[in-house]
Design a protein around this motif. Sequence first.
Motif, PDB file in Angstrom:
ATOM      1  N   TYR A  87      26.093  58.205  41.080  1.00  0.00           N
ATOM      2  CA  TYR A  87      27.338  58.139  41.895  1.00  0.00           C
ATOM      3  C   TYR A  87      27.932  57.057  41.834  1.00  0.00           C
ATOM      4  CZ  TYR A  87      30.425  58.648  45.744  1.00  0.00           C
ATOM      5  OH  TYR A  87      31.502  58.735  46.674  1.00  0.00           O
ATOM      6  N   GLY A  88      29.357  56.961  41.559  1.00  0.00           N
ATOM      7  CA  GLY A  88      30.067  55.801  41.244  1.00  0.00           C
ATOM      8  C   GLY A  88      29.628  54.681  40.334  1.00  0.00           C
ATOM      9  N   ARG A  89      29.047  55.083  39.252  1.00  0.00           N
ATOM     10  CA  ARG A  89      28.537  54.261  38.161  1.00  0.00           C
ATOM     11  C   ARG A  89      29.818  53.675  37.373  1.00  0.00           C
ATOM     12  NH1 ARG A  89      24.602  57.242  34.843  1.00  0.00           N
ATOM     13  NH2 ARG A  89      23.178  56.335  36.404  1.00  0.00           N
ATOM     14  N   PHE A  90      30.703  54.681  37.346  1.00  0.00           N
ATOM     15  CA  PHE A  90      31.905  54.043  36.427  1.00  0.00           C
ATOM     16  C   PHE A  90      32.624  53.323  37.062  1.00  0.00           C
ATOM     17  CE2 PHE A  90      36.420  54.800  35.437  1.00  0.00           C
ATOM     18  CZ  PHE A  90      36.616  54.213  34.231  1.00  0.00           C
ATOM     19  N   SER A  91      32.998  53.524  38.424  1.00  0.00           N
ATOM     20  CA  SER A  91      33.789  52.789  39.273  1.00  0.00           C
ATOM     21  C   SER A  91      33.301  51.259  39.384  1.00  0.00           C
ATOM     22  CB  SER A  91      33.879  53.472  40.588  1.00  0.00           C
ATOM     23  OG  SER A  91      34.640  54.597  40.622  1.00  0.00           O
ATOM     24  N   ARG A 152      38.974  51.857  42.464  1.00  0.00           N
ATOM     25  CA  ARG A 152      39.765  51.704  41.232  1.00  0.00           C
ATOM     26  C   ARG A 152      41.145  51.170  41.458  1.00  0.00           C
ATOM     27  NH1 ARG A 152      36.936  56.451  40.344  1.00  0.00           N
ATOM     28  NH2 ARG A 152      38.804  57.651  40.119  1.00  0.00           N
ATOM     29  N   PHE A 153      41.975  51.799  42.399  1.00  0.00           N
ATOM     30  CA  PHE A 153      43.227  51.356  42.802  1.00  0.00           C
ATOM     31  C   PHE A 153      43.223  49.720  43.312  1.00  0.00           C
ATOM     32  CE2 PHE A 153      44.822  55.746  43.028  1.00  0.00           C
ATOM     33  CZ  PHE A 153      45.657  55.504  41.993  1.00  0.00           C
ATOM     34  N   ALA A 154      42.200  49.596  44.170  1.00  0.00           N
ATOM     35  CA  ALA A 154      42.040  48.164  44.614  1.00  0.00           C
ATOM     36  C   ALA A 154      41.566  47.180  43.590  1.00  0.00           C
ATOM     37  CB  ALA A 154      40.926  48.119  45.831  1.00  0.00           C
ATOM     38  N   VAL A 155      40.754  47.740  42.457  1.00  0.00           N
ATOM     39  CA  VAL A 155      40.321  46.906  41.205  1.00  0.00           C
ATOM     40  C   VAL A 155      41.757  46.601  40.588  1.00  0.00           C
ATOM     41  CG1 VAL A 155      38.970  46.970  39.237  1.00  0.00           C
ATOM     42  CG2 VAL A 155      38.020  47.724  41.348  1.00  0.00           C
ATOM     43  N   ASP A 156      42.554  47.803  40.231  1.00  0.00           N
ATOM     44  CA  ASP A 156      43.770  47.216  39.567  1.00  0.00           C
ATOM     45  C   ASP A 156      44.742  46.059  40.289  1.00  0.00           C
ATOM     46  OD1 ASP A 156      43.203  49.023  37.764  1.00  0.00           O
ATOM     47  OD2 ASP A 156      44.414  50.772  38.410  1.00  0.00           O
ATOM     48  N   GLY A 157      44.510  46.237  41.611  1.00  0.00           N
ATOM     49  CA  GLY A 157      45.342  45.439  42.415  1.00  0.00           C
ATOM     50  C   GLY A 157      44.745  43.862  42.316  1.00  0.00           C
ATOM     51  N   LEU A 158      43.474  43.729  42.383  1.00  0.00           N
ATOM     52  CA  LEU A 158      42.647  42.602  42.026  1.00  0.00           C
ATOM     53  C   LEU A 158      43.142  42.028  40.663  1.00  0.00           C
ATOM     54  CD1 LEU A 158      40.645  40.609  43.220  1.00  0.00           C
ATOM     55  CD2 LEU A 158      38.868  41.698  42.205  1.00  0.00           C
ATOM     56  N   TRP A 159      43.013  42.777  39.530  1.00  0.00           N
ATOM     57  CA  TRP A 159      43.372  42.477  38.229  1.00  0.00           C
ATOM     58  C   TRP A 159      44.637  41.846  38.312  1.00  0.00           C
ATOM     59  CZ3 TRP A 159      42.996  46.620  33.766  1.00  0.00           C
ATOM     60  CH2 TRP A 159      43.146  45.858  32.597  1.00  0.00           C
ATOM     61  N   LEU A 160      45.914  42.745  38.812  1.00  0.00           N
ATOM     62  CA  LEU A 160      47.047  42.106  38.784  1.00  0.00           C
ATOM     63  C   LEU A 160      47.370  40.990  39.427  1.00  0.00           C
ATOM     64  CD1 LEU A 160      49.981  42.772  37.778  1.00  0.00           C
ATOM     65  CD2 LEU A 160      50.303  43.941  39.994  1.00  0.00           C
ATOM     66  N   ALA A 161      46.554  40.473  40.760  1.00  0.00           N
ATOM     67  CA  ALA A 161      46.605  39.460  41.384  1.00  0.00           C
ATOM     68  C   ALA A 161      45.903  38.317  40.640  1.00  0.00           C
ATOM     69  CB  ALA A 161      45.953  39.604  42.777  1.00  0.00           C
ATOM     70  N   ASP A 162      44.859  38.587  40.147  1.00  0.00           N
ATOM     71  CA  ASP A 162      44.224  37.530  38.992  1.00  0.00           C
ATOM     72  C   ASP A 162      45.144  37.193  38.071  1.00  0.00           C
ATOM     73  OD1 ASP A 162      41.896  37.586  40.868  1.00  0.00           O
ATOM     74  OD2 ASP A 162      40.543  38.619  39.350  1.00  0.00           O
ATOM     75  N   MET A 163      45.640  37.956  37.407  1.00  0.00           N
ATOM     76  CA  MET A 163      46.573  37.748  36.162  1.00  0.00           C
ATOM     77  C   MET A 163      47.610  36.688  36.588  1.00  0.00           C
ATOM     78  SD  MET A 163      48.527  40.432  33.627  1.00  0.00           S
ATOM     79  CE  MET A 163      49.543  40.655  34.725  1.00  0.00           C
ATOM     80  N   LEU A 164      48.349  37.298  37.775  1.00  0.00           N
ATOM     81  CA  LEU A 164      49.580  36.641  38.254  1.00  0.00           C
ATOM     82  C   LEU A 164      49.482  35.501  39.006  1.00  0.00           C
ATOM     83  CD1 LEU A 164      51.536  39.519  39.347  1.00  0.00           C
ATOM     84  CD2 LEU A 164      51.991  38.345  37.056  1.00  0.00           C
ATOM     85  N   GLY A 165      47.991  35.371  39.417  1.00  0.00           N
ATOM     86  CA  GLY A 165      47.572  33.986  40.270  1.00  0.00           C
ATOM     87  C   GLY A 165      48.370  34.126  41.787  1.00  0.00           C
ATOM     88  N   SER A 166      48.584  35.287  42.029  1.00  0.00           N
ATOM     89  CA  SER A 166      49.765  35.585  42.922  1.00  0.00           C
ATOM     90  C   SER A 166      49.203  35.504  44.446  1.00  0.00           C
ATOM     91  CB  SER A 166      50.246  36.734  43.013  1.00  0.00           C
ATOM     92  OG  SER A 166      49.373  38.014  43.078  1.00  0.00           O
ATOM     93  N   HIS A 167      47.848  35.786  44.433  1.00  0.00           N
ATOM     94  CA  HIS A 167      46.949  35.584  45.726  1.00  0.00           C
ATOM     95  C   HIS A 167      45.968  34.479  45.958  1.00  0.00           C
ATOM     96  CE1 HIS A 167      48.988  39.387  45.901  1.00  0.00           C
ATOM     97  NE2 HIS A 167      48.940  39.658  47.238  1.00  0.00           N
ATOM     98  N   GLU A 168      46.035  33.789  46.868  1.00  0.00           N
ATOM     99  CA  GLU A 168      44.886  32.539  46.929  1.00  0.00           C
ATOM    100  C   GLU A 168      43.839  33.169  47.883  1.00  0.00           C
ATOM    101  OE1 GLU A 168      44.607  29.636  45.799  1.00  0.00           O
ATOM    102  OE2 GLU A 168      46.615  30.041  44.625  1.00  0.00           O
ATOM    103  N   ILE A 169      42.740  33.436  47.167  1.00  0.00           N
ATOM    104  CA  ILE A 169      41.462  33.903  47.899  1.00  0.00           C
ATOM    105  C   ILE A 169      40.318  33.224  47.796  1.00  0.00           C
ATOM    106  CG2 ILE A 169      41.173  35.898  46.164  1.00  0.00           C
ATOM    107  CD1 ILE A 169      40.145  37.439  48.387  1.00  0.00           C
ATOM    108  N   GLY A 170      39.583  32.635  48.764  1.00  0.00           N
ATOM    109  CA  GLY A 170      38.493  31.676  48.482  1.00  0.00           C
ATOM    110  C   GLY A 170      37.324  32.412  47.763  1.00  0.00           C
TER     111      GLY A 170
END
Length: 189
Positions: A87-91, A152-170
């Motif tokens: 259950y959830g292995r792919f995600s 998976r949608f949250a992961v896509d958001g994390l990917w975009l934020a990492d790529m753009l450097g748009s969100h500072e998160i410790g």
Amino acid sequence: MSTAHHRRKQPALVRQQLLDVAARLTMEQGMGYVTLDAVSGASGISKGGLLHHFPTKNALIDALFESLLDRFDADMEERMREDPVSYGRFSRAYLRAVSDLRDSPAEAAHWAQVTIALLAEPRLRDRWRQWVQARAEEYVGTDSSIDLQIVRFAVDGLWLADMLGSHEIGTEDRAALIARLIDMTNRER
């Protein structure tokens, strides 16, 4: 006397060398600077040799995208093989593969440039859409819940934020975010 006719032709190696050079140029200068002339010059392979493998810049970019997607798929497959819970292995594999890109600057840079091209090029968007759809169909029995879709949608958001450097998160907050998302992949509701 030329020794060119004595060389063994190794088309797979030449093709991979061209893709590696295109990937390096993409990472160093951006997708816009990847031209057939630039790849030919940087690789030391004649333009005719390059055109034999990639008749157009689009063919080269498409092959670069496919190569990156193949590596991503292999990484995902390995992560899923190591995960004993169906259950959830792919995600979970998707979450870990994307979040770990940040720890691999070269791979992240490749994905950043290709993602920019993906946003601009309908044929690459279609290819990504096909990849996502095929995985959704393949893992419908284990990864189709709403919670897993949210992950998976949250992961896509994390990917975009990492790529753009748009969100500072410790580091601690990022680890907590990923842990919370992983926890959501472990619970059937």
